[in-house]
Write an enzyme that holds these catalytic residues in place. Structure first.
Site, PDB file in Angstrom:
ATOM      1  N   CYS A  85     -62.676 143.930 -45.110  1.00  0.00           N
ATOM      2  CA  CYS A  85     -62.428 145.180 -45.598  1.00  0.00           C
ATOM      3  C   CYS A  85     -62.757 146.263 -44.737  1.00  0.00           C
ATOM      4  O   CYS A  85     -64.045 146.562 -44.904  1.00  0.00           O
ATOM      5  CB  CYS A  85     -62.784 145.215 -46.867  1.00  0.00           C
ATOM      6  SG  CYS A  85     -62.320 146.754 -47.787  1.00  0.00           S
ATOM      7  N   CYS A 218     -56.538 151.493 -47.573  1.00  0.00           N
ATOM      8  CA  CYS A 218     -56.728 150.248 -46.881  1.00  0.00           C
ATOM      9  C   CYS A 218     -57.289 150.413 -45.605  1.00  0.00           C
ATOM     10  O   CYS A 218     -56.100 150.721 -44.783  1.00  0.00           O
ATOM     11  CB  CYS A 218     -55.629 149.330 -47.264  1.00  0.00           C
ATOM     12  SG  CYS A 218     -56.004 147.692 -46.464  1.00  0.00           S
TER      13      CYS A 218
END
Length: 289
Positions: A85, A218
Site C-alpha cells: 500500500c 491509492c
C-alpha cells in the site's frame, strides 16, 4: 491479550488507516477484527490497518530484517491481506518518526512486496520507492453499466487495471468492484483506476480498491496510472533515458510520481498522524471469527 490495545489514526491524501503498534508480533488480528477496526460506524474507521512489527519478529519478514528493521503488515478494510500500500507506506514511515524509531532522511521498510526505500523530507513530504512496474501482456476491458473501456494491466506488486475515460463520473458509484475481463488476468482480484487528463503530464483519477471499495487515494494506483499514462503518451524512461514525472490528482489530494530510467518509481506526498488512543480488547475480541 491486555485489556487495552494502543492505536493511532493517520492518512495520506485522505487514504486513512488504523495504525496498530505491535513490535513483537504479539497480537493475532483476525480478518474480522481488522474489519471491525475499519468500520466507520461501529469501529475506528479506515481504509485499512497498518500493523507495525519488527521484521525479525514476523515469519513473513524475518528474511528482510537485515535490510529493514520494521515490517508493514498491511490489511485491507475487509480484513484481507494485501501485498503493498503506497499511501500506507508513507503513513507507516510518518508513524515511525512520530514514535521516535527513525529520524528525517532515508530508511527502509519491509513489505510483502519486498523492501521499500523511504525518504522523510524536512518539509513533511515523504517519498517512497515503489519498485518497478510490470506490464503484463494481453487485452483487458473494464465495464461500468453500458460503457466499456480498454484498460492497461499494470502490476505494482499488486494488480491494477487502468482505464482512460472522458469523465470521472463514468466510473459510477464504485461501491462494488467494476467488472474486468478476462477474469483470468486477475485471479486474486484487481484495483481499478479511472483516469482523465488535466493538463500536460497531469491527470486525475478515481479508484476502486479490492477489499476496500472506492477510496480517497491509492498510492500504488497513482503509480500505475502514471506508468500507463506515460506509455500512452509514448514516454518510456528506459528507452529515452529521461525520468518521466506526472502529477496525479486523487479525491483526497495530490501525488507526484516519477519513473526513473532504471525503472524505479518514486511517489511523493504528505502523510499525517491525526489521533491516538486505545481500543477495548474485550470489544475487539467479540469480533474474532
Amino acid at each position: 491479550m491486555s485489556t487495552r490495545i494502543a492505536f493511532l489514526k493517520g492518512h495520506g491524501t485522505e487514504n486513512d488507516f488504523v495504525i496498530v503498534p505491535d513490535p513483537e508480533n504479539a497480537l493475532d488480528l483476525s480478518p474480522a477484527a481488522v474489519a471491525a477496526l475499519c468500520d466507520r460506524r461501529a469501529g475506528i474507521g479506515g481504509d485499512g490497518v497498518l500493523r507495525v512489527v519488527r521484521s525479525a519478529a514476523h515469519p513473513e519478514a524475518r528474511a528482510m530484517a537485515g535490510e529493514a528493521e520494521w515490517f508493514m503488515d498491511y490489511r485491507n478494510g475487509d480484513g484481507s491481506i494485501a501485498e503493498m500500500c503506497g499511501n500506507g507506506s508513507r503513513v507507516f514511515a510518518r508513524y515511525l518518526k512520530h514514535a521516535g524509531h527513525v529520524t528525517e532522511g532515508d530508511l527502509a521498510i519491509a513489505t510483502r512486496a519486498g523492501v521499500k526505500t523511504v525518504h522523510i523530507a524536512k518539509n513533511g513530504d515523504i517519498t517512497i520507492g515503489m519498485g518497478r512496474a510490470r506490464l503484463p501482456e494481453g487485452d483487458v476491458t473494464v465495464t461500468v453499466g453500458e460503457r466499456s473501456w480498454p484498460a492497461r494491466n499494470v502490476n505494482m506488486g499488486n494488480p491494477h487495471a487502468v482505464a482512460f475515460v472522458a469523465d470521472l463520473a463514468h466510473a459510477g458509484d464504485l461501491y462494488t468492484a467494476p467488472p474486468v475481463s478476462p477474469a483470468s488476468a486477475y485471479p486474486d482480484g484487481v484495483n481499478v483506476e479511472f483516469v482523465v487528463d488535466r493538463g500536460p503530464r497531469h491527470v486525475a483519477m478515481r479508484v476502486h480498491e479490492r477489499g476496500s471499495g472506492e477510496t480517497r487515494s491509492c498510492g500504488t494506483g497513482a503509480c500505475a496510472v502514471a506508468v500507463a499514462t506515460a506509455r500512452r503518451d509514448g514516454a518510456d524512461p528506459a528507452v529515452t533515458g529521461t525520468p518521466a514525472t506526472y502529477t496525479v490528482d486523487v479525491p483526497g489530494g495530490r501525488l507526484v510520481i516519477t519513473e526513473r530510467p532504471d525503472g524505479e518509481i518514486e511517489m511523493t506526498g504528505p502523510a499525517v498522524i491525526v489521533a491516538e488512543g486505545e481500543v477495548d480488547a474485550e470489544w475487539l475480541a467479540q469480533t474474532f471469527g
